[in-house]
Enzyme design. Structure first.
Site, short mmCIF file in Angstrom:
data_model
loop_
_atom_site.label_atom_id
_atom_site.label_comp_id
_atom_site.label_asym_id
_atom_site.label_seq_id
_atom_site.Cartn_x
_atom_site.Cartn_y
_atom_site.Cartn_z
N GLU A 52 0.81 -1.22 0.00
CA GLU A 52 0.00 0.00 0.00
C GLU A 52 0.85 1.27 0.00
O GLU A 52 0.41 2.32 -0.48
CB GLU A 52 -0.97 0.01 1.18
N PHE A 114 -11.31 -7.21 14.40
CA PHE A 114 -10.22 -7.65 13.53
C PHE A 114 -9.90 -6.56 12.51
O PHE A 114 -10.79 -6.05 11.85
CB PHE A 114 -10.63 -8.95 12.82
N GLN A 115 -8.63 -6.22 12.43
CA GLN A 115 -8.13 -5.18 11.51
C GLN A 115 -8.79 -3.82 11.73
O GLN A 115 -9.00 -3.06 10.78
CB GLN A 115 -8.24 -5.63 10.05
N LYS A 164 -17.43 -0.87 6.36
CA LYS A 164 -17.87 -1.86 5.38
C LYS A 164 -19.40 -1.87 5.22
O LYS A 164 -19.91 -2.00 4.11
CB LYS A 164 -17.38 -3.24 5.83
N MET A 470 24.24 8.05 1.44
CA MET A 470 24.19 9.34 2.11
C MET A 470 24.48 9.19 3.61
O MET A 470 25.16 10.03 4.21
CB MET A 470 22.82 9.99 1.90
C1 LIG Z 1 12.34 5.45 4.56
C2 LIG Z 1 13.66 6.04 4.92
N1 LIG Z 1 14.47 5.40 5.78
C3 LIG Z 1 15.67 5.93 6.09
C4 LIG Z 1 16.09 7.10 5.55
C5 LIG Z 1 17.43 7.72 5.92
N2 LIG Z 1 18.31 7.78 4.73
C6 LIG Z 1 18.46 8.90 4.00
S1 LIG Z 1 19.48 8.70 2.70
C7 LIG Z 1 19.76 7.11 3.10
C8 LIG Z 1 20.68 6.24 2.27
C9 LIG Z 1 20.13 5.98 0.92
O1 LIG Z 1 20.89 4.96 0.35
P1 LIG Z 1 20.68 4.53 -1.15
O2 LIG Z 1 19.24 4.32 -1.42
O3 LIG Z 1 21.57 3.40 -1.46
O4 LIG Z 1 21.10 5.83 -1.95
P2 LIG Z 1 22.53 6.58 -2.02
O5 LIG Z 1 22.56 7.56 -0.89
O6 LIG Z 1 23.60 5.53 -1.87
O7 LIG Z 1 22.54 7.25 -3.34
C10 LIG Z 1 19.07 6.75 4.26
C11 LIG Z 1 19.12 5.43 4.91
C12 LIG Z 1 15.18 7.75 4.67
N3 LIG Z 1 15.47 8.93 4.13
N4 LIG Z 1 14.01 7.17 4.36
#
Ligand SMILES: Cc1ncc(C[n+]2csc(CCOP(=O)(O)OP(=O)(O)O)c2C)c(N)n1
Length: 558
Positions: A52, A114-115, A164, A470
């Site tokens: 979702e 439920f749910q 529902k 990042m």
């Molecule tokens: C849902 C979610 N979880 C955690 C983060 C924290 N976060 C920001 S950038 C990042 C790393 C992203 O890694 P990747 O998708 O491999 O991209 P890259 O930075 O290597 O280009 C994380 C974990 C986030 N922004 N969103």
């Protein structure tokens, strides 16, 4: 003439009458009557996603690309709670999404059925409006009202939770007498002439003025007005992450993205500016850095449709609540032509060529310029969250309005792949590229099955650096190089794509990029290109979190 319909049929009729053609969702017990009414429905296409969250992001992508309401559907409990990240994303970035959720029957409400989840309670802070429909007589109007609220002023997500038994109940369907709004309308104008003249005077008298534009310019379709204002007054234009593609990148007055990963000369220009006109943006902390040191010499004029945004993050000299296009139209009639040449020359002198920090292999520059060549700039790019998102923002030459779509405010990894499906359905005639990192791609890669099942032609580019890049960069800079839980294993993406029936290419060398992207772009249907980039490449420049825009890092701190 009125006729007797079930609540579920009333929901379908109301959506059709409101111009809805497509929705993204996932069925379950509490929403089954609605799915029954959708069965074989001639006017409503339903895309079965694999989670979702993807339905909400896809509806968001559709909404951003079309400026119409994007619709997602889920069952009660876990179905509805899985929508939350997507709704929060749409809320932060002002995207008109309608979520329809099934709820347990009215006699079961409040009994830990439920749910059963209090979805109105859970989604209250991440929607503009939400409602539990307790009476079938209200159902059609509740859906209509929610859609109108989603579109008005600053757009945003809304949710209608339908028990529902209400879906099963019969009632008369009453169509509306007045036509339904399908696209956003700007809303009332409260701007007085004296304020218009005052802003025009500030622009005329400033020695170092800047325009800083955000997504509000894209939402209101104010491209021509921003361009005219910039050209008439010689004012350089800064585009925030969500403002990218609101002004042509190649324009001589275009500077680029400010803030945490903004180019040094752009941030220096902000620090030197004596006037900043912020249009449809909100001075987010990734733009300002430490607000105490942000633009210390500048008077700020802030134009935004959301009154709550004005003065929220930075003190403003003049705040104007209104739709960007309408306000700019008024302003254009009052500004005095000028060229601002000395200031533009000063900024040009601040520009210096940044040393390329990639030591070998595939660089984002090579990849993104190859993509621009292959698509002739005629595509929409949906980026995920992380280093690759910043590289896209810094380097892809966006020339056409609203062709850059990303999760800016929430920064929700996993956004790009499903959002790109929504974008593609809104723009069936142009290539749509989802650009993800290896982390974010793995969050929603199951949507490859949706693309194949539904024939949605999304092109997938995965920047694979073997890390949650990042976060790894922050660990390298600020946590002693301890890479705690950021090395991330990937599957063989080409084999994975193949398992879904999607053609895939893996690229490791600069010389092979263009051909792989060309083939992926030209092959009908979804396609995937894995780009194996240098593992520890960093995004530069960087302002340390909470730091001053005057102190950029251009290399890793030692
Ligand atoms: C849902 C979610 N979880 C955690 C983060 C924290 N976060 C920001 S950038 C990042 C790393 C992203 O890694 P990747 O998708 O491999 O991209 P890259 O930075 O290597 O280009 C994380 C974990 C986030 N922004 N969103």
């Amino acid at each position: 003439m009125s006729e007797l319909l079930t609540g579920a049929q009333i929901m379908c009729r109301t959506l059709v009458d409101a111009g809805v053609e497509v929705m993204f969702g996932y069925p379950g017990g509490a929403i089954m009557p609605f799915y029954d009414a959708l069965h074989g429905h001639a006017g409503l296409r339903h895309i079965l996603v694999r989670h979702e969250q993807a339905a909400a992001h896809a509806a968001d992508g559709y909404a951003r690309a079309s400026n119409r309401v994007g619709v997602c559907v889920a069952t009660s409990g876990p179905g509805a709670t899985n929508l939350v990240t997507g709704l929060a994303t749409a809320h932060m970035d002002g995207s008109p999404v309608l979520a329809i959720t099934g709820q347990v029957g009215r006699p079961m409400l409040g009994r830990d059925a439920f749910q059963e989840t209090d979805v109105v309670g859970v989604t209250l802070p991440v929607t503009k409006h939400n409602v539990l429909v307790r009476d079938i007589e209200d159902l059609a109007d509740d859906v209509r009202e929610a859609m109108a609220i989603a579109l008005e002023g600053r757009p945003g997500p809304v949710l209608v939770d339908v028990p529902k038994d209400v879906q099963n109940q019969k009632a008369e369907y009453r169509s509306r007498t007045e036509p339904l709004r399908r696209q956003r309308e700007p809303g009332p104008e409260l701007l007085d002439d004296a304020t218009v003249r005052e802003v025009a005077r500030l622009i005329a008298e400033a020695e170092r003025p800047l325009l800083m534009i955000g997504r509000g310019v894209i939402v209101s379709g104010a491209y021509a007005e921003v361009r005219e204002l910039a050209e008439r007054t010689g004012t350089p234009v800064i585009t925030t992450l969500l403002g990218i593609s609101g002004f042509p990148q190649a324009h001589e007055l275009h500077l680029g993205m400010p803030g945490m990963h903004g180019e040094v000369h752009i941030n220096k220009a902000i620090q030197a500016a004596d006037l900043i006109v912020g249009i449809g943006m909100r001075f987010d902390d990734r733009v300002t850095g430490n607000t105490a040191t942000f633009a210390p010499r500048a008077k700020i004029v802030h134009i935004d449709v959301n009154p709550a945004a004005i003065g929220l993050n930075v003190p403003v000299a003049i705040g104007i609540v209104g739709d960007a296009r309408r306000v700019l139209e008024r302003l254009l009639s009052a500004v005095t032509p000028r060229t601002c040449l000395p200031w533009r020359e000063e900024i040009r002198r601040l520009r210096h060529d940044r040393e390329e920090l990639f030591t070998g292999g595939l660089s984002p520059e090579v990849i993104l310029s190859a993509l621009a060549d292959v698509t002739h700039g005629r595509c929409t790019i949906v980026s995920d969250v992380g280093q690759h998102q910043m590289w896209v923002a810094q380097r892809y030459p966006f020339q056409r309005p609203n062709t850059h779509i990303t999760s800016g405010g929430l920064g929700a990894m996993g956004f790009a792949v499903p959002a790109a499906m929504g974008v593609r359905l809104a723009r069936p005639d142009e290539p749509v590229w989802a650009i993800s990192g290896d982390g974010g791609f793995q969050m929603n890669m199951a949507e490859m099955a949706t693309m194949v099942q539904e024939g949605i032609e999304v092109k997938l580019a995965v920047f694979n650096n073997g890390y949650l890049g990042m976060v790894r960069q922050w660990q390298q800079f600020f946590h002693g190089g301890r890479y705690s839980n950021t090395p991330i294993l990937s599957p063989d993406y080409v084999k994975l794509a193949d398992a879904y029936g999607i053609p895939g290419w893996r690229v490791k060398q600069a010389g092979d990029v263009t051909e792989a992207l060309r083939q992926a772009n030209a092959t009908p249907g979804p396609a995937l290109v894995e780009l194996v980039i240098e593992q520890e490449a960093n995004v530069f420049p960087m302002i340390v979190p909470g730091g001053s825009l005057s102190e950029p890092l251009e290399a890793a701190p030692v």
